[in-house]
Enzyme design. Sequence first.
Site, short mmCIF file in Angstrom:
data_model
loop_
_atom_site.label_atom_id
_atom_site.label_comp_id
_atom_site.label_asym_id
_atom_site.label_seq_id
_atom_site.Cartn_x
_atom_site.Cartn_y
_atom_site.Cartn_z
N GLY A 11 0.81 -0.77 0.20
CA GLY A 11 0.26 0.05 -0.17
C GLY A 11 1.00 1.06 0.38
N ARG A 25 19.28 10.50 -3.83
CA ARG A 25 20.20 11.82 -3.35
C ARG A 25 21.20 11.52 -2.45
NH1 ARG A 25 16.73 17.78 -4.37
NH2 ARG A 25 16.12 16.92 -6.62
N ARG A 72 1.10 -5.07 -6.27
CA ARG A 72 1.34 -6.29 -4.97
C ARG A 72 1.24 -7.66 -6.76
NH1 ARG A 72 -0.48 -4.45 0.08
NH2 ARG A 72 -2.04 -2.54 -0.80
N ASP A 103 5.28 -4.91 5.77
CA ASP A 103 5.88 -6.42 6.46
C ASP A 103 5.73 -7.10 5.05
OD1 ASP A 103 5.64 -8.31 8.58
OD2 ASP A 103 4.38 -9.17 7.51
N THR A 125 4.77 2.45 5.29
CA THR A 125 2.69 1.70 5.66
C THR A 125 2.41 2.81 6.42
OG1 THR A 125 1.27 0.22 6.72
CG2 THR A 125 3.70 0.25 7.25
N ASP A 127 0.11 2.04 8.38
CA ASP A 127 -0.56 1.69 9.26
C ASP A 127 -0.06 1.48 10.80
OD1 ASP A 127 -2.72 0.62 8.60
OD2 ASP A 127 -1.73 -1.02 7.28
N ASP A 129 2.40 -0.76 11.37
CA ASP A 129 2.46 -1.77 11.88
C ASP A 129 3.95 -2.47 11.76
OD1 ASP A 129 2.45 -1.78 9.31
OD2 ASP A 129 0.56 -3.39 9.54
N ARG A 162 -25.80 14.10 18.34
CA ARG A 162 -25.66 12.57 17.29
C ARG A 162 -24.41 12.17 17.90
NH1 ARG A 162 -26.42 14.94 11.55
NH2 ARG A 162 -29.09 14.75 11.59
N MET A 169 -8.52 3.16 9.04
CA MET A 169 -8.26 1.95 8.47
C MET A 169 -7.12 1.29 9.98
SD MET A 169 -6.39 3.24 4.97
CE MET A 169 -7.56 2.36 3.49
N GLY A 170 -7.42 0.25 9.65
CA GLY A 170 -6.39 -1.15 10.42
C GLY A 170 -6.54 -2.31 10.38
N ARG A 171 -6.34 -2.88 10.03
CA ARG A 171 -7.48 -4.73 10.14
C ARG A 171 -6.40 -4.80 11.12
NH1 ARG A 171 -6.91 -4.70 3.64
NH2 ARG A 171 -9.00 -4.30 3.09
N GLY A 185 -9.75 12.76 20.99
CA GLY A 185 -10.51 13.33 22.25
C GLY A 185 -12.03 12.50 22.07
N ARG A 211 -24.78 11.98 32.28
CA ARG A 211 -24.02 13.07 32.99
C ARG A 211 -23.88 14.64 32.07
NH1 ARG A 211 -19.28 10.94 31.08
NH2 ARG A 211 -18.15 12.50 30.19
N HIS A 215 -23.16 14.00 22.82
CA HIS A 215 -23.06 13.77 21.60
C HIS A 215 -22.16 13.05 21.97
CE1 HIS A 215 -20.56 17.17 22.10
NE2 HIS A 215 -19.38 16.04 21.65
N ILE A 250 -8.91 8.53 1.92
CA ILE A 250 -8.77 9.29 2.22
C ILE A 250 -7.29 9.89 3.01
CG2 ILE A 250 -10.62 10.80 1.98
CD1 ILE A 250 -10.83 10.95 4.19
P1 ATP Z 1 1.02 -2.73 3.71
O1 ATP Z 1 0.90 -3.19 4.98
O2 ATP Z 1 0.63 -1.40 2.82
O3 ATP Z 1 -0.94 -3.53 2.70
P2 ATP Z 1 2.86 -4.75 2.86
O4 ATP Z 1 4.48 -4.07 1.66
O5 ATP Z 1 2.48 -5.43 3.50
O6 ATP Z 1 2.41 -3.21 2.17
P3 ATP Z 1 1.93 -6.37 0.76
O7 ATP Z 1 0.63 -6.64 0.15
O8 ATP Z 1 1.78 -7.63 2.17
O9 ATP Z 1 2.04 -5.34 1.47
O10 ATP Z 1 3.08 -7.57 -0.07
C1 ATP Z 1 4.12 -6.04 -0.90
C2 ATP Z 1 4.64 -7.00 -2.12
O11 ATP Z 1 5.22 -8.33 -1.25
C3 ATP Z 1 3.05 -8.47 -2.36
O12 ATP Z 1 2.36 -8.28 -3.23
C4 ATP Z 1 4.42 -9.51 -2.87
O13 ATP Z 1 5.41 -9.22 -3.99
C5 ATP Z 1 5.36 -8.99 -1.87
N1 ATP Z 1 5.73 -10.85 -0.18
C6 ATP Z 1 4.66 -10.49 -0.21
N2 ATP Z 1 5.06 -11.22 0.51
C7 ATP Z 1 5.98 -12.26 0.45
C8 ATP Z 1 6.25 -13.15 0.36
N3 ATP Z 1 6.05 -14.38 1.94
N4 ATP Z 1 7.60 -13.30 -0.10
C9 ATP Z 1 8.23 -13.01 -0.98
N5 ATP Z 1 7.51 -11.55 -1.31
C10 ATP Z 1 6.25 -11.30 -0.44
#
Ligand code: ATP
Length: 319
Positions: A11, A25, A72, A103, A125, A127, A129, A162, A169-171, A185, A211, A215, A250
């Site tokens: 992402g 650079r 991806r 990740d 990212t 997230d 995370d 209301r 976001m944040g799975r 807040g 109290r 809203h 957004i």
């Molecule tokens: P975001 O957290 O924003 O979703 P991300 O880097 O975790 O970012 P992913 O879609 O999980 O997003 O991974 C991006 C790309 O990295 C994948 O489309 C794939 O090409 C590669 N990738 C993901 N997992 C693996 C893996 N286990 N081994 C090799 N390549 C990978």
Amino acid sequence: MKKIAVLTSGGDSPGMNAAIRAVVRKGIYHDLEVYGIYHGFHGLVNGNIEKLELGSVGDIIHRGGTILRSARLPEFVNPEVQKEGLEQLHKHGIEGLVVIGGDGSYRGANALTNLGFPCVGVPGTIDNDISGTEFTIGFDTAINTVIDAIDKIRDTASSHDRTFVIEVMGRGAGDIALWSGLAGGAETILIPEEKETIDNIIDRLNRGKQRGKRHSIIVVAEGVMSGVKLAEQLKERIDADVRVSVLGHIQRGGSPSATDRFLASRLGARAVELLLEGKGGRAVGIVKNTIVDHAISEIINQPHKIDNEIIRLAKELSI
Ligand code: ATP
């Protein structure tokens, strides 16, 4: 080392461009040729690679998204596909690669490193995370976008008495919800790391009502449940005008904040230094305002931990 490359993957996040600029650079400053790989690992495998000059990264520091695009490629888990990527790198005489992403992207970088090609990961990212860094590039901008939305929604929530459910976001990680909920807040913050019962949420709403509170703002991370579903559950149990706002994409866009530009510049530059020092297989990060690096193999095996002190503080401040 004479030639390095950079790609963005997964992402997009605000500040990725500032990181690309720093890599290019810093590389050119050290007399390297720097190549841009377009569309992440997909572009790598397909040879979508171009040399970047100082001017290629001019006028991008303030832009969201990524000039290198992102894509991806799930097939990149396959070692045969990874080898196709390696062939492209060898064909262009590239000796090191900076991977900016989350990740999953780190897993791709780790796979290439294990095949003998030095890669350095830069956490890009919204997230927040990724372990080994307190902040990822894009997180600060994203939470500022959310806070701006919360402030605006609060105006209408208070005018019409209301209860607003704001889905962010944040799975798997609740950082966006927690930080923006605290700074905005919100009375209730729901994150995947800390389960809350619907009874607790309703108790808090009722206490507020008793109290004189007219809203209420509830911030829910998408990984907990959808805002619509939560609102439906609340409407069944309380007599309140409950509305939903799903902030969606957004949160990913917009001009990066000063903090994200600064972080991206520091991390991108450090990634190039690591390649020059012959230290492939590392991931850069920031801890206590110091740039650090760890083995990518460690980072991808350590789950990101949310800051429990912030969870506690958010609860204390929203009694
Ligand atoms: P975001 O957290 O924003 O979703 P991300 O880097 O975790 O970012 P992913 O879609 O999980 O997003 O991974 C991006 C790309 O990295 C994948 O489309 C794939 O090409 C590669 N990738 C993901 N997992 C693996 C893996 N286990 N081994 C090799 N390549 C990978």
